[in-house]
Structures are given as structure tokens and as C-alpha cells.
Enzyme design. Structure first.
Site, PDB file in Angstrom:
ATOM      1  N   CYS A 107      -7.419  97.915  14.735  1.00  0.00           N
ATOM      2  CA  CYS A 107      -6.356  96.995  15.132  1.00  0.00           C
ATOM      3  C   CYS A 107      -6.704  96.493  16.525  1.00  0.00           C
ATOM      4  O   CYS A 107      -6.884  97.291  17.448  1.00  0.00           O
ATOM      5  CB  CYS A 107      -5.011  97.723  15.112  1.00  0.00           C
ATOM      6  SG  CYS A 107      -3.649  96.679  15.670  1.00  0.00           S
ATOM      7  N   CYS A 114       2.134  89.362  26.006  1.00  0.00           N
ATOM      8  CA  CYS A 114       2.475  88.464  24.901  1.00  0.00           C
ATOM      9  C   CYS A 114       3.656  87.603  25.325  1.00  0.00           C
ATOM     10  O   CYS A 114       4.572  88.090  25.996  1.00  0.00           O
ATOM     11  CB  CYS A 114       2.827  89.263  23.646  1.00  0.00           C
ATOM     12  SG  CYS A 114       3.155  88.191  22.221  1.00  0.00           S
ATOM     13  N   CYS A 118       9.390  89.446  21.437  1.00  0.00           N
ATOM     14  CA  CYS A 118      10.130  90.248  20.446  1.00  0.00           C
ATOM     15  C   CYS A 118      10.815  91.402  21.192  1.00  0.00           C
ATOM     16  O   CYS A 118      10.156  92.148  21.927  1.00  0.00           O
ATOM     17  CB  CYS A 118       9.192  90.778  19.370  1.00  0.00           C
ATOM     18  SG  CYS A 118       8.243  89.488  18.556  1.00  0.00           S
ATOM     19  N   CYS A 337       1.768  98.843  19.163  1.00  0.00           N
ATOM     20  CA  CYS A 337       1.137  97.964  20.138  1.00  0.00           C
ATOM     21  C   CYS A 337       1.870  97.963  21.468  1.00  0.00           C
ATOM     22  O   CYS A 337       3.068  97.873  21.542  1.00  0.00           O
ATOM     23  CB  CYS A 337       0.975  96.564  19.561  1.00  0.00           C
ATOM     24  SG  CYS A 337       2.214  95.360  19.955  1.00  0.00           S
TER      25      CYS A 337
HETATM   26  S1  SF4 Z   1       5.592  92.148  18.300  1.00  0.00           S
HETATM   27 FE1  SF4 Z   1       4.963  92.165  20.459  1.00  0.00          FE
HETATM   28  S2  SF4 Z   1       2.809  91.552  20.471  1.00  0.00           S
HETATM   29 FE2  SF4 Z   1       3.662  90.983  18.462  1.00  0.00          FE
HETATM   30  S3  SF4 Z   1       4.343  88.874  18.744  1.00  0.00           S
HETATM   31 FE3  SF4 Z   1       6.140  90.135  19.182  1.00  0.00          FE
HETATM   32  S4  SF4 Z   1       6.066  90.449  21.434  1.00  0.00           S
HETATM   33 FE4  SF4 Z   1       4.039  89.696  20.778  1.00  0.00          FE
END
Ligand code: SF4
Length: 358
Positions: A107, A114, A118, A337
Site C-alpha cells: 500500500c 492530503c 475526510c 493510513c
Molecule cells: S481517507 Fe485520508 S488520505 Fe484518503 S482521501 Fe480521505 S483524507 Fe485523504
């Protein structure tokens, strides 16, 4: 020094020609890097010593440093890498026993941080710092391959680490080319999955230019109203538009779509929401991956109870959705992650504030 993994062929072809070296030297270097798994030009023993020295003088293979390497009892290994500019990313090796033997999946990350935001995710907490280069993406693959025993082979790649892959397609696609080439890692494109929160323009670009890979679309909610709260970037992108682009990708690629759904206790895990989700996905050739949330320190979200998970699943299955609950691997090493990076950063702040060890 030039980072060779940014464009191996484009950099080495003219470089070798200038030195009067045959084109076959490129193949030799590639074999050492991808098949023989060497760490250094000096180990490329079928190249003349002078050429090895020159390569080492003009090119660098590794632009990052391993900040931390963690291993879980289930075989999962995780690397926290510090990049040349101090940014940090994570990448993971997962080992799974399957009926045909072993599946070894890596991965990888595509950005430092990012920008998608989210709410449940450790990677997005501090926003986006920058895109990774092709070289930094290839380097993750090779660093993870170096963790394998000599008789082990990588079999799958998921681009689901830190960052939104479709926001960095220009760097990602050449890196995946290296992964899938026979004289690269030799991993078939159908074993490579790109994950996205759903960026329609980039989904269209991928469908039109390179529909060889599998696509996984992260939903996390069965309607726009809830999704806007969980995935803030989606405020400008309705689910209907994302699903239309996913359908288009399926038509172009012929590869079954995957939808991802992180299950958050009390937020998106009710049976009524499962009904809504089943209706949203009805009629699609798709797999729904449900991932019970892996708690992140400092965030107010929780893993749904086993009963809630079962009820959610029962509703989906009763409505004919092809669903799989993803087993959480590597919990002990913060394998989701952004978690390791965040934990170390929090520890660092606490340590600097004199909290840890006080
Ligand atoms: S889960 Fe985390 S790494 Fe994936 S798109 Fe959403 S904010 Fe970005």
C-alpha cells in the site's frame, strides 16, 4: 544528484549513449534494481567498475530515509519514510494467506498529507503539503520489496496510502508503469488498485487514457448530505456524478469496480443507511468493501460493535450487494493510513512539551 527512479529510461538512455555504452546496459541496471533487489550501484557486478562509480556519482537511488520500520505478528510491515525536504509518508506491506499460496500487497502513498479532509482520517489532519514525485512513489515500492525474503514476491499494489491518488496522476501513472512492466516489478495491471474519494475529471482522464487498473471509489456515506459531512471535499461533487464516472470507468476497463465504506459507529452504520447504500449501488457489477473504523488518537470516532457490523452486513447481503468486510491487519502498528506518522508527531510534541517520560 538526480533521483533515478523519477524516469529510469529517460535518464539512463542518453546518459549511457554519451558514454558509448550499449543500450543493453539499461536492461542490466533495471534487472539489478527490480529483479535482483540491490540497494546500491556498487552491487551491479556485471557492469564495469568505472561505470558503477559514475552511476553512483551522477544518480541517487534513495531520496528518503527509513524513519521507522514496524512489524506486526500477522506479517504486516510498515515504513515511515522521511523525504529529502523533511516531509513524511507511510507505506505498508501486507501478507495474506490465500488458497493459492500467499498474497503480498503493498500500500503506497501519493502525497505528503492530503487535501480531501475526510474527518476520520489521520493523513488529512494537517492538510496537503505536496504531491510526491514519480521517484518517491517508485521508491516506496522498492523499499517494501526489499523487506521480502528472497523467495517472496510482491503480487498486488493498492494505491490507498496517504493522499488522493487521482490528484497526483501525473506522477502516479509513470510509477505504476514501472510496477507493471515486465522489466519492472512485473505486477499485472489487474492486480493494481487505485483508490479515490471520487474526483470526476480525473476519473474521466484515467478512463480515457489508462483504464488498465482497478478503481476503488470511497463512498463512506449513502447520501450526499452525510457524505458532505464525512468527506468535505465532496460538497462540490454529488454522488450521482461520481457514480456516473465510476460506471464509465467500468465500461472502459471491464474491471469490476470496488466501493469503499469506512464504518463509523453511530454515524453511517445503521440498518437504514445500509438499505440506502444497497439502493445506491443496485444494478452495478461491484464489490463493496466495508472497513470497520480503526480509531485514531485524538479523533472522536469509534469502531462499530460486532452486532452493529453484523446487522449492517445482513441488510446489504439480503439486498444482493456483493460485500466484504475488510479484516483490519496490523492494528498493533497503526497500519491505517497516516496513523503512524500522526502518532509519532503527537509523541514528538508531547516529548518536546515534557509529557512523555515525565
Ligand atoms: S481517507 Fe485520508 S488520505 Fe484518503 S482521501 Fe480521505 S483524507 Fe485523504
Amino acid at each position: 544528484m538526480v533521483h533515478l527512479f523519477n524516469a529510469i529510461d529517460e535518464l539512463l538512455t542518453p546518459w549511457l549513449k554519451e558514454r558509448g555504452q550499449g543500450a543493453y546496459r539499461l536492461g542490466q541496471v533495471r534487472r539489478w534494481l527490480f529483479a535482483q533487489r540491490v540497494r546500491d550501484f556498487r552491487e551491479m557486478t556485471d557492469l564495469p567498475q568505472a561505470l558503477r562509480d559514475e552511476l553512483a556519482r551522477d544518480f541517487t537511488l534513495w531520496s528518503s530515509q527509513i524513519e521507522r520500520h514496524t512489524q506486526a505478528e500477522d506479517g504486516t510491515e510498515k515504513l515511515l519514510l522521511t523525504l529529502a525536504d523533511g516531509g513524511q509518508i507511510e507505506c505498508v506491506l501486507l501478507r495474506d494467506r490465500v488458497p493459492s499460496g500467499w498474497r503480498r500487497t503493498i500500500c503506497i502513498s501519493t502525497q505528503v498529507g492530503c487535501g480531501m479532509g475526510c474527518v476520520f482520517c489521520a493523513s488529512g489532519l494537517e492538510g496537503l503539503a505536496r504531491n510526491l514525485t514519480t521517484g518517491e512513489i517508485v521508491e516506496q515500492m522498492l523499499r517494501l520489496q526489499l523487506l521480502l525474503d528472497p523467495d517472496e514476491r510482491l503480487s498486488h499494489i493498492v494505491v490507498m496510502g496517504m493522499g488522493e491518488p487521482l490528484a497526483n496522476l501525473n506522477a502516479l501513472l509513470p510509477a505504476l508503469e514501472e510496477a507493471s512492466r515486465d522489466d519492472g516489478l512485473g505486477i499485472s495491471a489487474r492486480r493494481i488498485t487505485i483508490s479515490t474519494v471520487g474526483l470526476p475529471v480525473a476519473m474521466r482522464r484515467l478512463a480515457e487514457t489508462n483504464p488498465r487498473y482497478r478503481l476503488a471509489v470511497s463512498l463512506h456515506a449513502p447520501n450526499d448530505e452525510l457524505r458532505h459531512r464525512i468527506v468535505p471535499v465532496s460538497k462540490k461533487i454529488p454522488l450521482t456524478e461520481i457514480l456516473a464516472e465510476a460506471d464509465h470507468y467500468f465500461e472502459r476497463s471491464g474491471r469490476r469496480l470496488t466501493f469503499e465504506y469506512v464504518l463509523l459507529a453511530g454515524i453511517n452504520d445503521s440498518p437504514a443507511q445500509a438499505v440506502e447504500l444497497a439502493e445506491l449501488l443496485a444494478g452495478r457489477t461491484a464489490l463493496l468493501n466495508v472497513i470497520p473504523y480503526n480509531p485514531v488518537a485524538g479523533l472522536p470516532y469509534h469502531t462499530p460493535s460486532a452486532a452493529a457490523q453484523r446487522a449492517f452486513r445482513d441488510v446489504l447481503e439480503a439486498r444482493g450487494v456483493s460485500v466484504q468486510f475488510r479484516h483490519r491487519k496490523g492494528d498493533a502498528i497503526d497500519a491505517a493510513c497516516g496513523q503512524l506518522r500522526r502518532r509519532l508527531s503527537v509523541e514528538g510534541q508531547e516529548s518536546r512539551a515534557g509529557i512523555v517520560g515525565a
